[in-house]
Design an enzyme around this catalytic site. Structure first.
Site, PDB file in Angstrom:
ATOM      1  CB  THR A 183      36.742  52.215  81.461  1.00 19.66           C
ATOM      2  OG1 THR A 183      35.831  52.955  80.653  1.00 19.66           O
ATOM      3  CG2 THR A 183      36.001  51.589  82.615  1.00 19.66           C
ATOM      4  CD  GLU A 327      35.423  48.081  84.451  1.00 19.04           C
ATOM      5  OE1 GLU A 327      36.645  47.801  84.496  1.00 19.04           O
ATOM      6  OE2 GLU A 327      34.839  48.390  83.398  1.00 19.04           O
ATOM      7  CD1 TRP A 442      33.607  29.967  71.445  1.00 18.16           C
ATOM      8  CD2 TRP A 442      33.816  31.910  70.397  1.00 18.16           C
ATOM      9  NE1 TRP A 442      32.442  30.656  71.623  1.00 18.16           N
ATOM     10  CE2 TRP A 442      32.523  31.856  70.984  1.00 18.16           C
ATOM     11  CE3 TRP A 442      34.168  33.061  69.685  1.00 18.16           C
ATOM     12  CZ2 TRP A 442      31.606  32.889  70.894  1.00 18.16           C
ATOM     13  CZ3 TRP A 442      33.242  34.097  69.584  1.00 18.16           C
ATOM     14  CH2 TRP A 442      31.991  34.007  70.184  1.00 18.16           C
TER      15      TRP A 442
HETATM   16  P1  ADP Z   1      40.341  49.445  79.750  1.00 14.20           P
HETATM   17  O1  ADP Z   1      39.220  48.465  79.932  1.00 14.20           O
HETATM   18  O2  ADP Z   1      40.046  50.777  80.207  1.00 14.20           O
HETATM   19  O3  ADP Z   1      41.212  49.178  78.562  1.00 14.20           O
HETATM   20  P2  ADP Z   1      41.727  48.300  81.835  1.00 14.20           P
HETATM   21  O4  ADP Z   1      43.132  48.594  82.097  1.00 14.20           O
HETATM   22  O5  ADP Z   1      40.745  48.381  82.900  1.00 14.20           O
HETATM   23  O6  ADP Z   1      41.410  49.268  80.772  1.00 14.20           O
HETATM   24  O7  ADP Z   1      41.666  46.936  81.040  1.00 14.20           O
HETATM   25  C1  ADP Z   1      41.154  45.803  81.584  1.00 14.20           C
HETATM   26  C2  ADP Z   1      41.217  44.696  80.594  1.00 14.20           C
HETATM   27  O8  ADP Z   1      42.550  44.450  80.175  1.00 14.20           O
HETATM   28  C3  ADP Z   1      40.746  43.382  81.150  1.00 14.20           C
HETATM   29  O9  ADP Z   1      39.350  43.282  81.133  1.00 14.20           O
HETATM   30  C4  ADP Z   1      41.423  42.388  80.219  1.00 14.20           C
HETATM   31  O10 ADP Z   1      40.696  42.240  79.026  1.00 14.20           O
HETATM   32  C5  ADP Z   1      42.732  43.068  79.893  1.00 14.20           C
HETATM   33  N1  ADP Z   1      43.815  42.541  80.723  1.00 14.20           N
HETATM   34  C6  ADP Z   1      44.274  43.021  81.892  1.00 14.20           C
HETATM   35  N2  ADP Z   1      45.313  42.290  82.350  1.00 14.20           N
HETATM   36  C7  ADP Z   1      45.520  41.299  81.448  1.00 14.20           C
HETATM   37  C8  ADP Z   1      46.433  40.217  81.347  1.00 14.20           C
HETATM   38  N3  ADP Z   1      47.356  39.997  82.265  1.00 14.20           N
HETATM   39  N4  ADP Z   1      46.326  39.396  80.285  1.00 14.20           N
HETATM   40  C9  ADP Z   1      45.392  39.611  79.336  1.00 14.20           C
HETATM   41  N5  ADP Z   1      44.503  40.615  79.369  1.00 14.20           N
HETATM   42  C10 ADP Z   1      44.560  41.457  80.404  1.00 14.20           C
END
Ligand code: ADP
Length: 541
Positions: A183, A327, A442
């Protein structure tokens, strides 16, 4: 053999490209010029690489790291390692040095394949890489550069003269780890996630479906999402399986490079994070390149502002919104309109299209509220998204405590706060840690950001939680204006615009104009940095 009928192996994706699509092309941009070959050539080189891995003495189950851009050589690694029962660990080249050194040591990579222009970065840390025995440099010229790396090999020399066929194992246990990724850690050190043959194959099939990425042999896909981050959203595997032409942007691509590739290679589809498409939009507007081949852009990784989707649409390029994470190999949701929603007004359609979308087949999800119960499917009530399924990880690599926290009850707790509507469309309100809690209620930063970015003078915007003496937290907007825009009067205009859409207590108390929004290693807005800088903004006020 095994206690099930027939194992799901990445090898079968490779054989399909060899047997059916040997004439389709794989193209890579290098600053020195474009490299192109066919899936037929690709297969021969994957075999040569497999022999080279044998010669290096790499055993089954051992790991190799890649420190590389999106190129055909990286694609060869994507297949040669898993198909010979070894593991490819794609190292994120953009995370802080401390972090990537940690990931290489934690994964225990025995060799590291490094793109030539990235060699200086690895030279600086080689003394801290505890398990790496040798470095294989991938250079566009095919000649080894001057380097202080010890035990160094040239990729092309290793392949040269090797047999273009290889006795791959007939079957691999589908539960075998094929690849590994970390990650990009917004807090603490990156955590490792292992991807199995089974998970990759099922994810590949699922993303290829029409209501997902709609993959086909007729497609030419420009892979903008990095191969060093979550398997480039699975595109390299899906393209190879269906025989689509793959176009790799190579080292350090600029928006201009992407535009030229779209024009010259007649790219039909592409995928990437919103910041990339924001930058490419400037190229589209300049009108210098021909984008007429482009049929669809997949956008995800963070929420695209509506203004961005509309701008692309005005140029005849529909954007499809998707969501996922490391994940989950990574795709979880894709937002396409159901047939009967296509009759809705444009405004109502956007209500759905802006959402992250519907769960992919074979995945199970639930949205769990603060009470511990599932929320109503009303598109309003918020809860955390929990997932399980064949391509949802079941833990972090050698991290017992973090695994227990996040996966302890058999569900992966995503840390994303979402709503789900009657149609099943899921919308991310925030990451748990980005939510703004003002006076006990929120506020969704994502919705506010989207609305601010709809202002014609705004280029980029984020809304962060800033501490507040009375309300605990209040939203603070940080915005970058478009070039040449005068900030005078803009705060008032933005606030007025927001007050048309949101209740007054949602409105950011202030808007600060900044030169740039910091980005994470994969191009997402980095709120952490801004929170550090502006977290106490309201405290003295
Ligand atoms: P890291 O957690 O390593 O930054 P990831 O690429 O695995 O990298 O990120 C995943 C997170 O990115 C998700 O849990 C979510 O919060 C956010 N995310 C992914 N796609 C979207 C999307 N289309 N819109 C909003 N948030 C997103």
């Amino acid at each position: 053999m095994f206690d099930y009928d027939f194992p799901l192996n990445i090898n079968d994706l490779l054989y399909r490209a060899r047997d059916l699509f040997s004439k389709r092309e794989v193209v890579t941009r290098y600053p020195e010029g474009v490299h192109r070959y066919t899936y037929g050539d690709f297969y021969g080189r994957v075999c040569q690489l497999a022999h080279a891995l044998d010669q290096l003495g790499l055993k089954k189950g051992e790991k190799v790291g890649s420190f590389a851009w999106n190129t055909f050589r990286h694609l060869e690694l994507y297949f040669a390692l898993p198909c010979t029962e070894r593991i490819l660990h794609t190292v994120n080249i953009r995370i802080p040095q401390e972090h990537f050194v940690h990931t290489i040591n934690k994964a225990e990579d025995r060799f590291l394949f490094v793109d030539e222009d990235l060699v200086p970065i690895i030279e600086r840390v080689q003394d801290r890489l505890e398990t790496v025995e040798g470095y294989i440099v991938m250079s566009p010229s095919g000649r080894l550069p001057q380097t202080s790396l010890r035990s160094v090999y040239d990729y092309e020399e290793l392949l040269a003269g090797q047999d273009e066929d290889y006795p791959f194992p007939e079957f691999i246990d589908e539960k075998t780890t094929a690849l590994m990724c970390f990650t990009s850690a917004t807090t603490g050190l990156p955590k490792g996630v292992e991807y199995t043959h089974r998970g990759v194959v099922l994810h590949t099939l699922a993303i290829s479906l029409p209501d997902a990425a709609n993959m086909s042999e007729k497609m030419t896909l420009l892979l903008v999402v990095p191969m060093f981050h979550v398997l480039s959203w699975g595109c390299p595997f899906a393209c190879t399986m269906v025989g689509a032409k793959q176009v790799f942007p190579g080292p350090q691509p600029t928006p201009g490079d992407l535009a030229r590739l779209i024009q010259d290679e007649r790219v039909t589809h592409t995928a990437g994070v919103p910041t990339v498409w924001l930058a490419l939009l400037d190229e589209i507007k300049l009108g210098k390149y021909d984008f007429s081949s482009l049929q669809e852009v997949l956008v995800g990784g963070s929420a695209p502002p509506r203004s961005l989707m509309e701008a692309y649409e005005e140029h005849g390029i529909p954007m499809v919104h998707a969501y996922g994470m490391t994940e989950a190999y990574p795709v979880v949701l894709v937002s396409r309109l159901k047939s009967y929603l296509e009759d809705l007004s444009r405004e109502e359609q956007y209500y759905y299209r802006m959402k992250q979308g519907l769960l992919m087949p074979l995945l199970r999800g639930k949205v769990v509220g603060e009470s511990g119960r599932e929320v109503a499917h009303d598109g309003k009530e918020l809860g955390e998204l929990w997932l399980r399924g064949p391509w949802i990880a079941r833990g972090y690599y050698r991290e017992e405590e973090k695994t227990r926290e996040t996966f302890g009850d058999g569900w992966y707790h995503t840390g994303d706060v979402v709503s789900i509507d009657q149609e099943g469309y899921i919308q991310i309100a925030d990451r748990t840690k980005d939510l703004i809690k003002s006076g006990g209620e929120w506020i969704s930063s994502v919705e506010l950001e989207n609305a601010i970015m709809a202002h014609p003078a705004v280029r980029e915007a984020v809304v962060i939680a800033a501490s507040h003496p009375k309300w605990n937290e209040r939203p603070l907007a940080c915005a970058v204006l478009k070039e040449g825009e005068d900030p005078r009067g803009k705060k008032k205009e933005i606030k007025e615009m927001l007050s048309q859409k949101f209740p007054s207590w949602w409105l950011p108390d202030d808007v600060v104009f900044v030169e740039e929004i910091p980005k994470t290693s994969v191009g997402k807005f980095d709120k952490k940095e801004l929170r550090k800088k502006f977290g106490d903004y309201y405290m003295g006020k």
